[in-house]
Design an enzyme around this catalytic site. Structure first.
Site, short mmCIF file in Angstrom:
data_model
loop_
_atom_site.label_atom_id
_atom_site.label_comp_id
_atom_site.label_asym_id
_atom_site.label_seq_id
_atom_site.Cartn_x
_atom_site.Cartn_y
_atom_site.Cartn_z
N ARG A 1 -3.46 8.71 -5.48
CA ARG A 1 -4.06 7.80 -6.45
C ARG A 1 -4.30 8.55 -7.76
O ARG A 1 -4.80 9.68 -7.75
CB ARG A 1 -5.39 7.32 -5.90
CG ARG A 1 -6.08 6.31 -6.76
CD ARG A 1 -7.31 5.81 -6.01
NE ARG A 1 -7.94 4.71 -6.68
CZ ARG A 1 -8.73 3.83 -6.06
NH1 ARG A 1 -8.94 3.95 -4.76
NH2 ARG A 1 -9.30 2.85 -6.72
N ARG B 1 -17.13 1.09 -1.42
CA ARG B 1 -16.17 0.57 -0.45
C ARG B 1 -16.64 -0.82 -0.08
O ARG B 1 -17.79 -0.99 0.30
CB ARG B 1 -16.18 1.48 0.78
CG ARG B 1 -15.00 1.30 1.70
CD ARG B 1 -15.10 2.24 2.89
NE ARG B 1 -14.73 3.62 2.56
CZ ARG B 1 -13.49 4.07 2.45
NH1 ARG B 1 -12.47 3.26 2.63
NH2 ARG B 1 -13.26 5.34 2.17
N LYS C 1 0.88 -1.18 0.00
CA LYS C 1 0.00 0.00 0.00
C LYS C 1 0.91 1.22 0.00
O LYS C 1 1.44 1.61 1.03
CB LYS C 1 -0.93 0.01 1.21
CG LYS C 1 -1.93 1.15 1.20
CD LYS C 1 -2.88 1.08 2.39
CE LYS C 1 -4.10 1.97 2.25
NZ LYS C 1 -3.84 3.36 2.02
P1 ATP Z 1 -6.14 5.93 3.85
O1 ATP Z 1 -6.88 7.09 4.40
O2 ATP Z 1 -6.07 4.79 4.78
O3 ATP Z 1 -4.87 6.28 3.19
P2 ATP Z 1 -8.05 6.12 1.93
O4 ATP Z 1 -9.23 6.30 2.82
O5 ATP Z 1 -7.45 7.30 1.30
O6 ATP Z 1 -6.98 5.31 2.70
P3 ATP Z 1 -8.84 3.68 0.96
O7 ATP Z 1 -9.71 3.35 -0.15
O8 ATP Z 1 -9.38 3.43 2.29
O9 ATP Z 1 -8.45 5.17 0.78
O10 ATP Z 1 -7.43 2.97 0.77
C1 ATP Z 1 -7.03 2.68 -0.52
C2 ATP Z 1 -6.08 3.71 -1.06
O11 ATP Z 1 -4.76 3.21 -0.97
C3 ATP Z 1 -6.31 3.88 -2.54
O12 ATP Z 1 -7.23 4.91 -2.76
C4 ATP Z 1 -4.97 4.18 -3.10
O13 ATP Z 1 -4.78 5.58 -3.15
C5 ATP Z 1 -3.99 3.63 -2.08
N1 ATP Z 1 -3.18 2.49 -2.57
C6 ATP Z 1 -1.83 2.37 -2.43
N2 ATP Z 1 -1.38 1.22 -2.93
C7 ATP Z 1 -2.45 0.57 -3.42
C8 ATP Z 1 -2.63 -0.69 -4.08
N3 ATP Z 1 -1.63 -1.51 -4.29
N4 ATP Z 1 -3.89 -1.01 -4.45
C9 ATP Z 1 -4.94 -0.18 -4.24
N5 ATP Z 1 -4.83 1.01 -3.62
C10 ATP Z 1 -3.60 1.38 -3.21
#
Ligand code: ATP
Length: 593
Positions: free
Chosen positions: A257, A420, A252
């Site tokens: 993104r 989600r 991660k």
């Molecule tokens: P957080 O706040 O925990 O950083 P988030 O709430 O922004 O996460 P989530 O959908 O909960 O977003 O977590 C997924 C995010 O992690 C994705 O939106 C992406 O930006 C990031 N990410 C990093 N590496 C990966 C991966 N290998 N596959 C998918 N998403 C990834």
């Protein structure tokens, strides 16, 4: 269509806070709207002119609006400003100032929705020399035709402050009730919305051709798809159980993104909030151009800053600084280069991959992306045990990542746009405090500062998002972690969200000194989650009459501007975090508790 019809609906909507009532008012409005203007009505009701991803904002400076009002009301700018100060809203001020009789006489030619849309569009697009005069001409022309109440909403819209609180999901509910029937069509509509991110376009097609027209909605290169998101769990064993014993674990990356749309004509890139960020990442464009086959392709990946000397991953903050600093872009690109790790594919040369299970998508991505310096696929390992997962986690942390994304590899592991779900689970490193993870909360209110913070906000009222009811429910009052710089900046950051009453989508038992439309999202860490009689997040879910509060909340310094308020941590996630915390306490030896 007469603008007064729209304004009647706005008046009724602004008098209620109940989502069902708002929906039925919208249904009435949409049914009376001719299909030719329905897209305009939908955009205007949300205070917009276009879908968000186009980045065209309505907006005229307050000063210009005051000038126009004074010309139409036949009064001085000072008088308009004084009325504005007294009312706290320029819309209410103009309603008071316009002479009802004169306006009625002027209204020989009534204002139409088309007039308003075209006028505001011209204002939004005018730039360069002569643009000020042109904006004044447009707004004065519209105000001259408006009744006092129409002028109120026109001014609010022109200033970008309509704030009726009509969420995307409410519009989808209303559209399905007005033009289609049943739950199934609501799902079809939502899926089409997730692929097009454009409620105006959707409403136009639906009103003209019915639900069949929507069923054939396809991914279009250049139009962003709403991203798939992850659930979270703190324990490797639990994660693997959820995944039926096998999953793809991926690094991660802690970056930004990007959804990249490649076509023979060029590359367009969208942020997680679907803003067009192409200009800010010419280096990523170059990487993709070199490393991805030519054609029509939509893929997603994480952009991470890297140390130019060692290639090591660097903290996310360094890439977030890219945003908005256009003039120094070249220097920044050189000083802080980025790498791009592709992690999903949505579309390639006529094939929509979103309906295919993840292993197939990953296979297609592997074929398409030629790895090279600073471009590759997310590092992946197929895991079958909790031990394997934890080992890979250690490696990810050592390599500068924030944890792992665990992805289902089952037959149902399709790309669920805009939702989600448990097909993706994030597994992040533990933080030192009892609360294992940070949360992203929406700012819904503020309290006046005292002492050293006099004149500024002293604390913010923060809320989690309740997806089911489309409401924001409070979970803490946060006053720590803010630097002097933050405190100075907050009033300005929040000004555009300010409203004079608790917003219709906010559920709070606490009276704040200032209220906001949920808009700004900030990251917070606390000591633990506790039951609370005053906070409304997760109300009655653990114990009757009790909600959940974050104890000792602290701002981490991270403004999550790339997140929409609906992407804040959800009430369900807070409930899960509370339950996980309990499990952790139960599993500790007695003396440690
Ligand atoms: P957080 O706040 O925990 O950083 P988030 O709430 O922004 O996460 P989530 O959908 O909960 O977003 O977590 C997924 C995010 O992690 C994705 O939106 C992406 O930006 C990031 N990410 C990093 N590496 C990966 C991966 N290998 N596959 C998918 N998403 C990834």
């Amino acid at each position: 269509m007469l603008y007064s019809r729209l304004v009647d609906a706005y008046e009724s909507i602004s008098k209620t806070t109940k989502r069902l009532e708002i929906t039925s008012l919208l249904v009435g409005l949409l049914r009376q709207t001719p299909p030719t203007v329905i897209d305009k009505v939908v955009y205007l009701t949300q205070g917009k002119l276009y879908p968000d991803y186009l980045g065209i904002e309505v907006g005229i400076a307050e000063k210009l609006a005051i000038k126009c009002i004074s010309a139409v009301a036949g009064t001085t700018e000072q008088k308009v400003t004084a009325e504005y100060k007294a009312k706290g809203d320029l819309g209410t001020a103009v309603e008071e100032l316009l002479d009802k009789k004169t306006q009625a006489a002027l209204q020989k030619e009534p204002l139409t929705v088309e007039d308003v849309y075209t006028g505001l569009d011209r204002i939004a697009r005018s730039a360069g020399s002569g643009s000020v005069e042109s904006k004044i001409r447009q707004l004065t022309g519209m105000l001259g035709k408006a009744s006092p109440i129409e002028a109120k909403y026109l001014i609010r819209t022109a200033l970008g402050r309509l704030r009726l609180g009509v969420a995307d999901m409410t519009i989808l509910d209303a559209l399905s009730q007005a033009f289609a029937s049943g739950k199934a069509s609501r799902t079809v509509l939502e899926q089409a919305y997730n692929r097009s991110s454009d409620l105006g376009l959707l409403s136009k097609r639906l009103a003209a051709g019915g639900i069949q027209e929507i069923e054939s909605f396809k991914i279009t290169v250049g139009i962003p798809v709403r991203p798939m998101l992850a659930e979270r769990l703190p324990d490797a064993k639990e994660i693997l159980e959820k995944m039926d014993g096998i999953a793809a674990a991926e690094y991660k990356y802690d970056g930004l993104r990007i959804q990249a749309h490649l076509s023979p004509n060029g590359i367009t890139m969208f942020s997680r909030r679907l803003e067009n960020i192409t200009e800010q990442f010419p280096d990523v464009q170059k990487l993709l151009k070199q490393g991805v086959g030519i054609g029509e392709i939509v893929l997603e990946g994480e952009t991470v800053p890297v140390d130019s000397a060692t290639g090591d991953l660097l903290p996310f903050q360094l890439v977030s600084q890219r945003r908005g600093r256009k003039y120094e872009l070249e220097k920044t690109i050189e000083e802080i280069p980025v790498a791009f790790f592709a992690f999903d594919i949505l579309f390639a040369n006529g094939t929509d991959y979103t309906g295919q299970p993840y292993p197939k998508r990953r296979g297609a991505l592997e074929k398409l992306v030629r790895s090279q310096d600073r471009l590759g696929l997310s590092r992946q390992m197929i895991v079958r045990s909790a031990e394997q997962l934890d080992e890979f986690m250690q490696q990810a942390i050592a390599d500068g990542c924030e944890g792992l994304m665990i992805k289902s590899v089952g037959p149902d592991s399709i790309y669920k746009a805009g939702s989600r779900g448990w097909a993706w689970i994030k597994y992040k490193r533990e933080y030192k405090s009892e609360m294992q993870d940070t949360v992203d909360l929406a700012v819904v209110g503020a309290f006046a500062g005292r002492g050293r913070r006099g004149g500024a906000y002293g604390a913010l009222l923060l809320a989690a998002y309740d997806e089911k009811e489309d409401m924001f429910r409070t979970t803490c009052k946060c006053g720590s972690g803010f630097t002097d710089e933050d405190l100075a900046k907050l009033p300005e950051l929040l000004d555009k969200y300010k409203v004079d009453h608790k917003h219709a989508r906010v559920d709070s038992k606490i009276e704040a000194d200032a209220w906001f439309v949920p808009g700004l999202v900030i990251e917070v860490i606390g000591a633990e989650i506790t039951l609370s009689p005053i906070h409304t997040c997760g109300m009655n879910s653990i114990r009757p009459g009790a909600g959940l509060a974050i104890r000792f909340p602290r701002f981490t310094g991270r403004y999550r501007t790339e997140k929409a308020p609906e992407e804040a941590t959800t009430a369900i996630e807070i409930i899960e975090m509370y339950n996980n915390q309990l499990k952790k306490i139960e599993s500790k030896p007695m003396e440690a508790v």
